[in-house]
Design a protein around this motif. Structure first.
Motif, PDB file in Angstrom:
ATOM      1  N   GLU A 158      39.190  35.516  19.383  1.00 25.12           N
ATOM      2  CA  GLU A 158      40.572  35.022  19.328  1.00 25.12           C
ATOM      3  C   GLU A 158      41.370  35.804  18.305  1.00 25.12           C
ATOM      4  O   GLU A 158      40.894  36.058  17.212  1.00 25.12           O
ATOM      5  N   GLN A 209      48.451  33.829  25.360  1.00 20.79           N
ATOM      6  CA  GLN A 209      47.109  33.470  24.900  1.00 20.79           C
ATOM      7  C   GLN A 209      46.396  34.613  24.159  1.00 20.79           C
ATOM      8  O   GLN A 209      45.795  34.365  23.116  1.00 20.79           O
ATOM      9  N   HIS A 224      47.094  23.374  25.199  1.00 16.28           N
ATOM     10  CA  HIS A 224      48.183  22.851  26.018  1.00 16.28           C
ATOM     11  C   HIS A 224      48.769  21.571  25.423  1.00 16.28           C
ATOM     12  O   HIS A 224      49.967  21.338  25.528  1.00 16.28           O
ATOM     13  N   PRO A 257      46.874  32.053  20.696  1.00 17.17           N
ATOM     14  CA  PRO A 257      46.378  30.938  21.512  1.00 17.17           C
ATOM     15  C   PRO A 257      47.033  29.620  21.110  1.00 17.17           C
ATOM     16  O   PRO A 257      47.228  29.361  19.918  1.00 17.17           O
ATOM     17  N   LYS A 312      53.242  25.548  29.308  1.00 18.26           N
ATOM     18  CA  LYS A 312      51.791  25.722  29.333  1.00 18.26           C
ATOM     19  C   LYS A 312      51.390  26.876  30.254  1.00 18.26           C
ATOM     20  O   LYS A 312      50.581  27.732  29.881  1.00 18.26           O
ATOM     21  N   ARG A 346      45.233  35.999  16.392  1.00 14.98           N
ATOM     22  CA  ARG A 346      46.543  35.428  16.127  1.00 14.98           C
ATOM     23  C   ARG A 346      47.340  36.433  15.323  1.00 14.98           C
ATOM     24  O   ARG A 346      47.106  36.633  14.143  1.00 14.98           O
ATOM     25  N   GLU A 360      49.646  30.392  28.905  1.00 17.86           N
ATOM     26  CA  GLU A 360      48.330  30.804  29.389  1.00 17.86           C
ATOM     27  C   GLU A 360      48.371  32.194  30.000  1.00 17.86           C
ATOM     28  O   GLU A 360      47.460  33.000  29.808  1.00 17.86           O
TER      29      GLU A 360
END
Lengths: 181, 181
Positions: free
Chosen positions: B95, A35, A42, A39, A27, B97, A31
């Motif tokens: 965000e 991230q 956790h 993303p 985790k 990805r 982070e």
DNA sequence: AGTCTCACCATCTCATTGATATGGTCTCGA
DNA sequence: TCGAGACCATATCAATGAGATGGTGAGACT
């Protein structure tokens, strides 16, 4: 051959690089470093390692003393799966979810002044990320080893990305109707 | 005041801009214009409008003849909610990805040649998007109306974004260890 | 007129992830 | 020794993801 989600390769990769780890350590590393381009909540990092262990890609080992945390080791099968993934140049398309671009898309439905207010905040935000990536990169010594070089390579993209976005939003704040690049 | 997800404002916004619509039309517009910065599965566009109707932001009207499709209209409450959203310059963080960045992040665990193969494909992909956005932008006449200007503004970001990424991957393909911008 | 075919259109299901609340454990200092 | 705060883990319910499935209507063709 089984198909795994990218999040699983994150777990495999981090353990391959840094050695056996607990979900809590995963985790922290996610982070810090991952991230921005992948993303992961956790809670996922508590769900995924046991699944990988069930499939034989990780091996779980309970800590002897004290807290008895669950430590996950990479197995040979795990290493093989990771290598295969890394060697494959095919990847799914990148996905972006940016509420600011959404508001910009619909800007013609609102007040002209809204665009400027939005742009000012976005410019600020991207400048911050830009400074962050630049300082991380400054702290590296890429002549050192391949891991530092790998990191420097990706941080360069972070810098270029944030610079492009920061400059875009700044130009929108200054002149919403600018047309040239 | 209720909090809605961005996908809901996409539905409200498209109907506000183009008039009453069926889920199928929403789907087509999302795929064409919105996917790059806010992907939505088509099934969502059948789930969301009835929910918004239940909350009074849309009004459903069944087609009289033939196929009797479900057409959704914007209500005053819907227009108000949309306006409030547009006027708010606060947004959640974007965000991203991107599996390619993930592979680049872990590149030190694989073969050096893998990076080049990956970079070549990515450069190609981003060049394609760049050409796409550029041609869409070329087809606009921003002196026309505020909608075209709005569109042009966002396409400019698309161009800058894809250009930055294409150039990055090209430079990685040419020299994986390059350090300067 | 019948029927074939393809584009158009809609919904369902199951798995996965998102969002967040909750609760236990260890260390250290007062 | 006993709080306080950091460390660590899991559970729960909602939302979304992924994709299979199936109906409908218009025009083409016989």
């Amino acid at each position: 051959m089984a198909e795994y989600s990218p999040a699983r390769y994150v777990v495999l990769g981090l353990i391959a690089r840094h050695g056996p780890m607990t979900p809590y350590e995963l985790k922290a590393r996610v982070e810090d470093d991952i991230q921005p381009f992948w993303p992961i909540l956790h809670a996922q990092l508590y769900r995924i390692p046991p699944e990988l262990a069930r499939d034989g890609l990780l091996r779980e080992e309970a800590e002897e003393a004290g807290r008895r945390r669950r430590i996950f080791h990479l197995t040979d099968a795990g290493r093989t799966a990771l290598d295969r993934w890394l060697a494959d140049p095919d990847t799914a398309e990148a996905e972006t979810r940016d509420p600011a671009q959404l508001k910009l898309f619909f800007a013609d439905l609102g007040e002209p002044a809204d665009i400027v207010a939005l742009a000012i905040r976005q410019a600020e935000r991207h400048r911050k990320w830009l400074a962050h990536y630049a300082s991380l990169r400054g702290a590296l010594d890429p002549s050192q080893d391949s891991r530092q070089r790998s990191r420097a390579r990706l941080l360069r993209l972070g810098v270029l990305h944030e610079r492009a976005h920061a400059e875009f939003w700044e130009s929108v704040a200054a002149d919403p109707d600018r047309l040239d690049d």
